[in-house]
Design a protein around this motif. Sequence first.
Motif, PDB file in Angstrom:
ATOM      1  N   LEU A   1       5.432   6.576 -14.152  1.00 13.90           N
ATOM      2  CA  LEU A   1       4.955   7.946 -14.047  1.00 13.90           C
ATOM      3  C   LEU A   1       5.585   8.961 -13.610  1.00 13.90           C
ATOM      4  O   LEU A   1       5.531   9.901 -13.884  1.00 13.90           O
ATOM      5  CB  LEU A   1       3.526   7.589 -13.193  1.00 13.90           C
ATOM      6  N   GLN A   2       6.583   8.621 -12.531  1.00 13.05           N
ATOM      7  CA  GLN A   2       7.454   9.630 -12.014  1.00 13.05           C
ATOM      8  C   GLN A   2       8.677   9.985 -12.976  1.00 13.05           C
ATOM      9  O   GLN A   2       9.070  11.168 -12.900  1.00 13.05           O
ATOM     10  CB  GLN A   2       8.090   9.084 -10.759  1.00 13.05           C
ATOM     11  N   ALA A   3       8.677   9.065 -14.049  1.00 19.56           N
ATOM     12  CA  ALA A   3       9.709   9.557 -15.213  1.00 19.56           C
ATOM     13  C   ALA A   3       8.717  10.395 -16.286  1.00 19.56           C
ATOM     14  O   ALA A   3       9.545  10.547 -17.413  1.00 19.56           O
ATOM     15  CB  ALA A   3      10.211   8.366 -15.653  1.00 19.56           C
ATOM     16  N   GLY A   4       7.467  10.629 -15.921  1.00 18.68           N
ATOM     17  CA  GLY A   4       6.673  11.523 -17.133  1.00 18.68           C
ATOM     18  C   GLY A   4       6.012  10.509 -17.987  1.00 18.68           C
ATOM     19  O   GLY A   4       5.424  11.298 -18.880  1.00 18.68           O
ATOM     20  N   LYS A   5       6.104   9.472 -17.774  1.00 17.79           N
ATOM     21  CA  LYS A   5       5.242   8.585 -18.896  1.00 17.79           C
ATOM     22  C   LYS A   5       3.681   8.601 -18.509  1.00 17.79           C
ATOM     23  O   LYS A   5       3.445   8.416 -17.396  1.00 17.79           O
ATOM     24  CB  LYS A   5       5.691   7.049 -18.577  1.00 17.79           C
ATOM     25  N   ASN A   6       2.921   8.530 -19.708  1.00 21.88           N
ATOM     26  CA  ASN A   6       1.459   8.812 -19.596  1.00 21.88           C
ATOM     27  C   ASN A   6       1.042   7.195 -19.418  1.00 21.88           C
ATOM     28  O   ASN A   6       1.306   6.530 -20.482  1.00 21.88           O
ATOM     29  CB  ASN A   6       0.858   9.461 -20.344  1.00 21.88           C
ATOM     30  N   VAL A   7       0.262   6.698 -18.345  1.00 25.39           N
ATOM     31  CA  VAL A   7      -0.027   5.233 -18.616  1.00 25.39           C
ATOM     32  C   VAL A   7      -1.555   5.080 -18.443  1.00 25.39           C
ATOM     33  O   VAL A   7      -2.335   5.648 -17.632  1.00 25.39           O
ATOM     34  CB  VAL A   7       0.793   4.638 -17.222  1.00 25.39           C
ATOM     35  N   MET A   8      -1.964   3.929 -19.040  1.00 23.89           N
ATOM     36  CA  MET A   8      -2.964   3.363 -18.806  1.00 23.89           C
ATOM     37  C   MET A   8      -3.181   1.994 -18.469  1.00 23.89           C
ATOM     38  O   MET A   8      -2.368   1.277 -18.611  1.00 23.89           O
ATOM     39  CB  MET A   8      -3.947   3.422 -20.366  1.00 23.89           C
ATOM     40  N   ILE A   9      -4.203   1.617 -17.349  1.00 21.83           N
ATOM     41  CA  ILE A   9      -4.286   0.521 -16.748  1.00 21.83           C
ATOM     42  C   ILE A   9      -5.755  -0.219 -17.165  1.00 21.83           C
ATOM     43  O   ILE A   9      -6.507   0.349 -16.745  1.00 21.83           O
ATOM     44  CB  ILE A   9      -4.073   0.306 -15.226  1.00 21.83           C
ATOM     45  N   ALA A  10      -5.741  -1.093 -17.653  1.00 23.29           N
ATOM     46  CA  ALA A  10      -6.859  -1.852 -17.831  1.00 23.29           C
ATOM     47  C   ALA A  10      -7.032  -2.907 -16.894  1.00 23.29           C
ATOM     48  O   ALA A  10      -6.292  -4.012 -17.163  1.00 23.29           O
ATOM     49  CB  ALA A  10      -7.136  -2.362 -19.350  1.00 23.29           C
ATOM     50  N   ALA A  11      -7.828  -3.272 -15.805  1.00 22.62           N
ATOM     51  CA  ALA A  11      -7.966  -4.402 -14.953  1.00 22.62           C
ATOM     52  C   ALA A  11      -9.284  -4.590 -14.612  1.00 22.62           C
ATOM     53  O   ALA A  11     -10.332  -4.536 -15.412  1.00 22.62           O
ATOM     54  CB  ALA A  11      -6.978  -4.274 -13.965  1.00 22.62           C
ATOM     55  N   HIS A  12      -9.535  -4.765 -13.286  1.00 18.93           N
ATOM     56  CA  HIS A  12     -10.667  -5.389 -12.651  1.00 18.93           C
ATOM     57  C   HIS A  12     -11.047  -4.610 -11.726  1.00 18.93           C
ATOM     58  O   HIS A  12     -10.403  -3.927 -10.963  1.00 18.93           O
ATOM     59  CB  HIS A  12     -10.504  -6.654 -12.523  1.00 18.93           C
ATOM     60  N   GLY A  13     -12.361  -4.972 -11.240  1.00 16.68           N
ATOM     61  CA  GLY A  13     -13.161  -4.047 -10.090  1.00 16.68           C
ATOM     62  C   GLY A  13     -12.415  -4.196  -8.836  1.00 16.68           C
ATOM     63  O   GLY A  13     -11.880  -3.205  -8.389  1.00 16.68           O
ATOM     64  N   ASN A  14     -11.822  -5.379  -8.499  1.00 18.36           N
ATOM     65  CA  ASN A  14     -11.115  -5.502  -7.339  1.00 18.36           C
ATOM     66  C   ASN A  14      -9.675  -5.072  -7.193  1.00 18.36           C
ATOM     67  O   ASN A  14      -9.040  -4.324  -6.366  1.00 18.36           O
ATOM     68  CB  ASN A  14     -11.188  -6.677  -6.584  1.00 18.36           C
ATOM     69  N   SER A  15      -8.792  -5.447  -8.379  1.00 18.20           N
ATOM     70  CA  SER A  15      -7.483  -4.976  -8.406  1.00 18.20           C
ATOM     71  C   SER A  15      -7.384  -3.368  -8.838  1.00 18.20           C
ATOM     72  O   SER A  15      -6.577  -2.686  -8.196  1.00 18.20           O
ATOM     73  CB  SER A  15      -6.817  -5.657  -9.757  1.00 18.20           C
ATOM     74  N   LEU A  16      -8.254  -2.871  -9.559  1.00 19.45           N
ATOM     75  CA  LEU A  16      -8.324  -1.421  -9.458  1.00 19.45           C
ATOM     76  C   LEU A  16      -8.736  -0.657  -8.255  1.00 19.45           C
ATOM     77  O   LEU A  16      -8.184   0.404  -8.101  1.00 19.45           O
ATOM     78  CB  LEU A  16      -9.283  -0.880 -10.731  1.00 19.45           C
TER      79      LEU A  16
END
Length: 345
Positions: A262-277
């Motif tokens: 993210l700090q390098a300018g990359k656009n990121v998506m995270i698909a995970a779970h209720g508690n990890s998110l």
Amino acid sequence: MAATAFNGCISTIKSHGHKSNFALDQECRNSSLRLTSKGFKINLEVSGKERYCFRKRGFSVIQASSSSQTTVLDQVSTPLNNKVDTPKKSSEAALILIRHGESLWNEKNLFTGCVDVPLTKKGVEEAVEAGKRISNIPVDMIYTSALIRAQMTAMLAMTQHRRKKVPIVLHNESEQAKSWSQIFSEETKKQCIPVVTAWQLNERMYGELQGLNKQETADKYGKEQVHEWRRSFDIPPPNGESLEMCAERAVAYFKEHIEPQLQAGKNVMIAAHGNSLRSIIMYLDKLTSQEVISLELSTGIPMLYIVKEEKYIRRGSPAAPSEASVYAYTKNLARYRQKLDEMVH
């Protein structure tokens, strides 16, 4: 005048101890003098290999090509204070968080945790709808948990993205896996999005509750006890993880692997779970242990953050792909959508 300026320049260099570095004992083949409003500038080529620029009150060094043909330097961009102006990296990136769609055990009201259960038909529809909501937001990298329901959600969501890049799961578990999953077309690589799977983003492990019916467990142990297991910050279920324990692994992974992207300018998506998110959001929003336990995340609803100047700005959930204002949170997102529109037309 040229000779005088040249000799003065050599004297200045010698006084600074640079004789050996510049190999000034070699024969100087060509030199030129250019007068400027700020003083003089001498262009010097040594042995046809290295060229130097000397200026009054300072000097700059330029490594040239091996050609001995050229005797005049190109324009010097290095300022006299030796500071080099370099292009700044992108100071803005998008971060998308998506809790997986409804799973078969969500539907049956069972504790799932780290049991690997796929999506229901409704869960598939939720993932597709999530994809429509983020279809105008740039995605350069995808991170998912190691569980199929999160991976299905990410893949289904990306089928709706207008850029039409293909998500490709990276297999780095062994040298053979790396070798066998190589892509040999640079053009094809440009049309792919790397997908990284990590167990650290898994749902919190519910221990001996996994596979039990939530209502039946509440009837057996009491609603207060089950609520404590499910919603307290630091009290784990029997032989399971507390939210605090889940946060330790999820946030550590986010800081080490995702945040640098993210700090390098990359656009990121995270698909995970209720508690990890929930754990990651606790870090992003600087929530207390009391605030995070009341945070609810719906299945299949994306949440957007803008990462700017090392700060995370929550923008909520994109409402619908047809609403242009949703993607005008920043100029960068507005420009990206405009480019997508131009590609279609």
